[in-house]
Design a protein around this motif. Structure first.
Motif, PDB file in Angstrom:
ATOM      1  N   ALA A 156      -0.380   4.946  16.676  1.00 19.81           N
ATOM      2  CA  ALA A 156       0.292   6.090  16.070  1.00 19.81           C
ATOM      3  C   ALA A 156       1.784   6.039  16.360  1.00 19.81           C
ATOM      4  N   GLY A 157       2.580   6.196  15.305  1.00 23.86           N
ATOM      5  CA  GLY A 157       4.023   6.204  15.427  1.00 23.86           C
ATOM      6  C   GLY A 157       4.687   4.844  15.371  1.00 23.86           C
ATOM      7  N   ILE A 158       3.876   3.773  15.261  1.00 26.36           N
ATOM      8  CA  ILE A 158       4.435   2.416  15.277  1.00 26.36           C
ATOM      9  C   ILE A 158       3.959   1.647  14.045  1.00 26.36           C
ATOM     10  N   THR A 159       4.906   1.174  13.253  1.00 23.36           N
ATOM     11  CA  THR A 159       4.556   0.355  12.091  1.00 23.36           C
ATOM     12  C   THR A 159       5.479  -0.854  12.035  1.00 23.36           C
ATOM     13  N   ASP A 160       5.024  -1.884  11.319  1.00 25.28           N
ATOM     14  CA  ASP A 160       5.839  -3.082  11.181  1.00 25.28           C
ATOM     15  C   ASP A 160       5.518  -3.765   9.869  1.00 25.28           C
ATOM     16  N   LYS A 161       6.482  -4.559   9.375  1.00 25.38           N
ATOM     17  CA  LYS A 161       6.333  -5.216   8.093  1.00 25.38           C
ATOM     18  C   LYS A 161       5.434  -6.432   8.196  1.00 25.38           C
ATOM     19  N   GLY A 162       4.728  -6.696   7.096  1.00 26.38           N
ATOM     20  CA  GLY A 162       3.940  -7.908   6.978  1.00 26.38           C
ATOM     21  C   GLY A 162       4.656  -8.914   6.103  1.00 26.38           C
ATOM     22  N   GLU A 163       3.888  -9.659   5.304  1.00 27.33           N
ATOM     23  CA  GLU A 163       4.459 -10.705   4.445  1.00 27.33           C
ATOM     24  C   GLU A 163       5.179 -10.151   3.231  1.00 27.33           C
ATOM     25  N   VAL A 164       4.637  -9.079   2.628  1.00 31.44           N
ATOM     26  CA  VAL A 164       5.139  -8.588   1.339  1.00 31.44           C
ATOM     27  C   VAL A 164       5.407  -7.084   1.373  1.00 31.44           C
ATOM     28  N   PRO A 165       6.352  -6.598   2.185  1.00 30.64           N
ATOM     29  CA  PRO A 165       6.549  -5.156   2.340  1.00 30.64           C
ATOM     30  C   PRO A 165       7.405  -4.478   1.259  1.00 30.64           C
ATOM     31  N   ASN A 166       8.132  -5.278   0.480  1.00 32.34           N
ATOM     32  CA  ASN A 166       9.090  -4.682  -0.467  1.00 32.34           C
ATOM     33  C   ASN A 166       8.384  -3.824  -1.509  1.00 32.34           C
ATOM     34  N   GLY A 167       8.911  -2.608  -1.691  1.00 30.58           N
ATOM     35  CA  GLY A 167       8.353  -1.687  -2.667  1.00 30.58           C
ATOM     36  C   GLY A 167       7.327  -0.731  -2.084  1.00 30.58           C
ATOM     37  N   TYR A 168       7.080  -0.848  -0.782  1.00 30.95           N
ATOM     38  CA  TYR A 168       6.069  -0.023  -0.116  1.00 30.95           C
ATOM     39  C   TYR A 168       6.655   0.638   1.139  1.00 30.95           C
ATOM     40  N   ASN A 169       6.027   1.741   1.503  1.00 34.63           N
ATOM     41  CA  ASN A 169       6.344   2.389   2.776  1.00 34.63           C
ATOM     42  C   ASN A 169       5.054   2.881   3.416  1.00 34.63           C
ATOM     43  N   VAL A 170       5.057   2.962   4.734  1.00 31.47           N
ATOM     44  CA  VAL A 170       3.884   3.446   5.455  1.00 31.47           C
ATOM     45  C   VAL A 170       4.323   4.417   6.539  1.00 31.47           C
ATOM     46  N   SER A 171       3.338   5.137   7.038  1.00 30.06           N
ATOM     47  CA  SER A 171       3.540   6.012   8.198  1.00 30.06           C
ATOM     48  C   SER A 171       2.245   6.044   8.983  1.00 30.06           C
ATOM     49  N   ARG A 172       2.322   6.344  10.245  1.00 31.54           N
ATOM     50  CA  ARG A 172       1.125   6.423  11.078  1.00 31.54           C
ATOM     51  C   ARG A 172       1.309   7.583  12.057  1.00 31.54           C
ATOM     52  N   SER A 173       1.018   8.763  11.562  1.00 31.87           N
ATOM     53  CA  SER A 173       1.200   9.957  12.401  1.00 31.87           C
ATOM     54  C   SER A 173      -0.013  10.228  13.286  1.00 31.87           C
ATOM     55  N   THR A 174      -1.167   9.705  12.892  1.00 27.81           N
ATOM     56  CA  THR A 174      -2.376   9.867  13.704  1.00 27.81           C
ATOM     57  C   THR A 174      -3.059   8.528  13.861  1.00 27.81           C
ATOM     58  N   THR A 175      -3.974   8.429  14.797  1.00 26.87           N
ATOM     59  CA  THR A 175      -4.745   7.191  14.967  1.00 26.87           C
ATOM     60  C   THR A 175      -5.606   6.906  13.754  1.00 26.87           C
ATOM     61  N   GLU A 176      -6.107   7.961  13.119  1.00 25.51           N
ATOM     62  CA  GLU A 176      -7.095   7.798  12.060  1.00 25.51           C
ATOM     63  C   GLU A 176      -6.508   7.398  10.712  1.00 25.51           C
ATOM     64  N   ASP A 177      -5.297   7.858  10.406  1.00 19.24           N
ATOM     65  CA  ASP A 177      -4.769   7.742   9.047  1.00 19.24           C
ATOM     66  C   ASP A 177      -3.589   6.772   8.949  1.00 19.24           C
ATOM     67  N   PHE A 178      -3.576   6.030   7.846  1.00 22.50           N
ATOM     68  CA  PHE A 178      -2.504   5.051   7.632  1.00 22.50           C
ATOM     69  C   PHE A 178      -2.223   4.986   6.127  1.00 22.50           C
ATOM     70  N   PRO A 179      -1.508   5.971   5.584  1.00 23.82           N
ATOM     71  CA  PRO A 179      -1.248   5.982   4.140  1.00 23.82           C
ATOM     72  C   PRO A 179      -0.190   4.967   3.729  1.00 23.82           C
TER      73      PRO A 179
END
Lengths: 114, 112
Positions: free
Chosen positions: A52-75
């Motif tokens: 939770a609170g930590i995200t990082d880019k993979g191979e193809v991140p352009n055009g996308y965004n993510v957030s991780r406010s809880t352990t369960e959810d990753f929109p």
């Protein structure tokens, strides 16, 4: 346990529209991932999160965004949809690092951008 | 660039025969490999994995072989069944990155 769930299952977007792909896991996993799979191809990592609170880019991140406010959810957010983003999107989770623990995949979201 | 790829895009076998699916990888630093099975309309499902310090690992009806000399990975399925029909992907993880790099996939078609 439901495992990894994704919504929606299918979606058609017009160019320039935005949407959020939802992913939830009920296994208390620390690691979560977003992949895209183009027809006849393997999966490519878009973004991942180690907690939770930590995200990082993979191979193809352009055009996308993510957030991780809880352990369960990753929109996964698409802000300005483009035809190149037509793909099947898979969310996955694992308790620990991928090489020491299995990644469990959701059923996928099929997205078409016209 | 570095990649993981498969030799055969489609493999057709008779029910009851053994299947061998091959995979080549190009990064000698990769230290962990996984085989996934993906049925139509579903997400990938873990089958078996192997670390780079091993040559062979066996599961239930499946065996993975790793040849580091020629950077080659194979998945052997014994007594192939109709339920084995799916696309099979090899994937690698390079230690410390925790990122799965997938190959293109092989379609296994089991004929009754």
């Amino acid at each position: 346990n439901a495992g990894v769930t994704q919504t929606p299952k299918f979606r058609i977007l017009k160019i320039g529209q935005s949407m959020t792909l939802q992913c939830t896991q009920d296994m208390n996993h620390n690691y979560m991932y977003w992949y895209r799979q183009d027809p006849g191809m393997g999966l490519k990592l878009i973004y991942y999160s180690v907690g939770a609170g930590i995200t990082d880019k993979g191979e193809v991140p352009n055009g996308y965004n993510v957030s991780r406010s809880t352990t369960e959810d990753f929109p996964l957010r698409l802000e300005l949809a483009a035809p190149s983003q037509t793909s099947v999107y898979f969310c996955a989770s694992s308790y620990n690092r991928g090489y020491t623990d299995t990644q469990y995949f959701g059923p996928g979201t099929r997205l078409t951008v016209l | 660039g570095e990649s993981v790829g498969l030799h055969l895009p489609t493999l057709s076998v008779q029910e009851g025969d053994n299947s061998i699916i091959n995979c080549a990888y190009s990064n000698s630093a990769s230290d962990y490999f996984i085989w996934y099975k993906q049925e139509s309309g579903k997400g990938p499902q873990f089958i078996i994995d192997i670390r780079s310090n091993m040559d062979k690992r066996q599961g239930q009806r499946v065996t993975v072989l790793l040849n580091k000399t020629v950077k080659h990975l194979s998945l052997q399925i014994a007594a192939t069944q109709p339920g084995d029909s799916a696309v099979y992907f090899c994937a690698e993880i390079r230690d410390a990155t925790n990122k799965l790099i997938f190959g293109t996939g092989t379609l296994l078609a089991v004929q009754p």
